[in-house]
Design an enzyme around this catalytic site. Structure first.
Site, PDB file in Angstrom:
ATOM      1  N   GLU A 271       0.961  -1.152   0.243  1.00 31.49           N
ATOM      2  CA  GLU A 271       0.046   0.117  -0.053  1.00 31.49           C
ATOM      3  C   GLU A 271       0.982   1.240  -0.106  1.00 31.49           C
ATOM      4  O   GLU A 271       1.837   1.232   0.738  1.00 31.49           O
ATOM      5  CB  GLU A 271      -0.916   0.020   1.554  1.00 31.49           C
ATOM      6  CG  GLU A 271      -1.605   1.146   1.540  1.00 31.49           C
ATOM      7  CD  GLU A 271      -1.671   1.621   2.565  1.00 31.49           C
ATOM      8  OE1 GLU A 271      -2.474   2.794   3.044  1.00 31.49           O
ATOM      9  OE2 GLU A 271      -2.780   0.927   3.314  1.00 31.49           O
TER      10      GLU A 271
ATOM     11  N   CYS B 201      -3.473   7.798   5.495  1.00 30.83           N
ATOM     12  CA  CYS B 201      -3.722   6.933   3.811  1.00 30.83           C
ATOM     13  C   CYS B 201      -4.564   7.935   3.684  1.00 30.83           C
ATOM     14  O   CYS B 201      -4.497   7.135   1.412  1.00 30.83           O
ATOM     15  CB  CYS B 201      -2.722   5.486   3.755  1.00 30.83           C
ATOM     16  SG  CYS B 201      -4.563   4.427   4.895  1.00 30.83           S
TER      17      CYS B 201
END
Length: 492
Positions: free
Chosen positions: A259, A296
């Site tokens: 990620e 995020c």
């Protein structure tokens, strides 16, 4: 608080490194925290990987019940350490106590989620014997030892005992964690808890290890060790791409589930903006500034049609940003990168900084920023993630331009639509674009906050992740560390 030793965890051993010395720094005060930690190197990687390989066949053969009980034992040990974990993690990260306390619960909840799924089992695909041939029964087997890289912004839930570790252990894979330099003490506490649970469960010691070390050296050594069969990573795009490249260049490449980068675009459709612009502005700024923008999933881009209602929204958002008190950022390096990102944005032709928040009363921090640009000046360079409380609003001529700009965006973890009933046609036209763009589509909400459950997808097309077919949050995360095997005509 539980005494820290400054040692890494290799199987059941507590090992002192001999390399570069590091200490955590409290970003609120700038104080350097004891103890000192020293990096490991090739010898530590060799020992951890050898133990993991030795443990693999025994561990993967354990019953789902035994693995479930082990995961629950890890969760119980972390629960018992809650006070110590919260005290150390807040000191190392500057994150507030309620946030870290909730993160302990999320971490243990993930472990218990996988334990529950192991006990529940699942449907087995079977093609029965018949004219076409013998019975074919499908199963899933663990890949092998997994290297996990802890994240800076979630010192527990995406770190040593976080989702990557929990899902890999649930899959039957031994785990070797590279601890994050920003919170080494938190890592030690969690790593010892996992290791102690391995011992008490009577499992092979190589089921879990945790190393401190340099990313380009120790990290790449882990990724390229032939015994490691998969990687879980959360962090920057540059680091994720370096890891993916190293894994792809192995004689036998392995999967990397990284990620990496997302700006989480928000699409404010006209009727929704007209009906509730003030409330939307307040909630938007709350999402931008949550955790000092160090999620995020903070909304870094907003697209809307220019006009009076958008101007009113921007005025309200600018007032909220200007009133923001700011918060410590995780590390001085992250704070520097954030400041440089805002400076680049400010220098970009056509970009206007509408408001800046207050500088926080902290040794390491950054002021929130709100910017706007007309669509004619929006280009690829304005899609780059600025990790912190900064967001850019793109003023579009019409809905067709909104949709066209959405088509040109990079892959994202999330995309958000705010739509009133009068926006139904526009939303229906936008949705297929967003399905190709993001792993999670949020309706009339905000992307910060990722629920841990069975339906959640925390992933997305590149560069949000290196593999858009998977999720790093939720029960489907286990599938990253297993592969299907068909058993044809097997005796039962």
């Amino acid at each position: 608080m539980a005494r820290l030793t400054g040692r890494m965890v290799i199987g059941f051993e507590r090992v002192a490194g001999t390399g570069t010395a590091i200490r955590a720094v409290d970003p609120r005060s700038g104080e350097r925290l004891d103890p000192e930690y020293r990096y490991g190197g090739e010898a530590e990687v060799e020992r951890a990987c050898a133990l993991a390989e030795d443990a693999f066949d025994t561990y993967r053969a354990t019953s789902p019940e035994r693995r479930a009980a082990f995961l629950e034992a890890v969760a119980a040990k972390l629960d018992d350490l809650t006070e110590a974990l919260v005290e150390r993690a807040t000191a190392e990260t500057g994150l507030p106590v309620p946030r870290v306390t909730g993160e302990v619960a999320r971490t243990t909840g993930q472990l218990r989620l996988f334990a529950g799924d192991l006990r529940a089992g699942g449907d087995v695909a079977v093609d029965p014997a018949g004219d076409a041939g013998p019975e074919v029964r499908q199963g899933r087997v663990a890949l092998g030892p997994v290297a996990v890289f802890g994240a800076s912004n979630f010192p527990l839930a995406f770190s040593v005992a976080g989702g990557d570790t929990a899902s890999a252990l649930a899959a039957g894979c031994p785990v070797i964690v590279k601890a994050h330099d920003a919170h080494p003490g938190t890592c030690e506490l969690a790593g010892r808890a996992v290791s102690d649970a391995v011992r008490e469960a009577g499992l092979p010691e190589g089921v879990f290890s945790m190393l401190y070390g340099d990313g380009p050296a120790l990290g790449i050594a882990l990724v390229t060790d032939p015994r490691v069969q998969a990687v879980g990573f959360t962090g920057s795009r540059a680091a994720g791409l370096a890891i993916a490249k190293a894994a792809a260049n192995r004689p036998r490449p392995i999967p990397v589930y990284a990620e990496m980068s997302s700006v989480n675009p928000v699409f404010l459709l006209p009727e929704a903006l007209a009906e509730g612009g003030g409330e939307l502005a307040e909630a938007y700024v709350g999402s931008v500034t949550l955790g000092a923008g160090q999620f995020c999933t903070n909304p870094g881009l907003v697209f809307a049609v220019r006009g009076a209602v958008l101007d009113a929204f921007l005025d309200a958002a600018a007032q909220a940003i200007a009133a923001d008190q700011g918060a410590p950022m995780l590390t001085s390096a992250i704070a520097r990168a954030y400041a440089q990102g805002v400076e680049r944005l400010e220098r970009h032709p056509g970009v206007e900084i509408l408001a800046r928040g207050k500088e926080p009363d902290a040794a390491v921090g950054g002021a929130a920023a709100l910017a706007a640009v007309d669509a004619e000046h929006f280009g690829p360079e304005l899609q780059e993630e600025i990790f912190g409380a900064c967001s850019l609003v793109v003023r579009c001529a019409n809905l067709d331009q909104v949709r066209e700009l959405a088509r040109g965006l990079e892959g994202q973890l999330t995309a958000t639509i705010h739509a009133a009933p009068g926006d139904r046609e526009a939303a229906d036209r936008l949705l297929p674009v967003l399905e190709r763009l993001a792993g999670r589509i949020v309706w009339d909400g905000w992307p910060t906050g990722v629920r841990v459950g069975h339906a959640m997808v925390h992933g997305g097309p590149f560069p949000a992740t290196s593999d858009s077919r998977t999720t790093s949050v939720g029960s489907l995360a286990i599938e990253r560390f297993q592969r299907p095997v068909a058993y044809q005509g097997a005796r039962r």
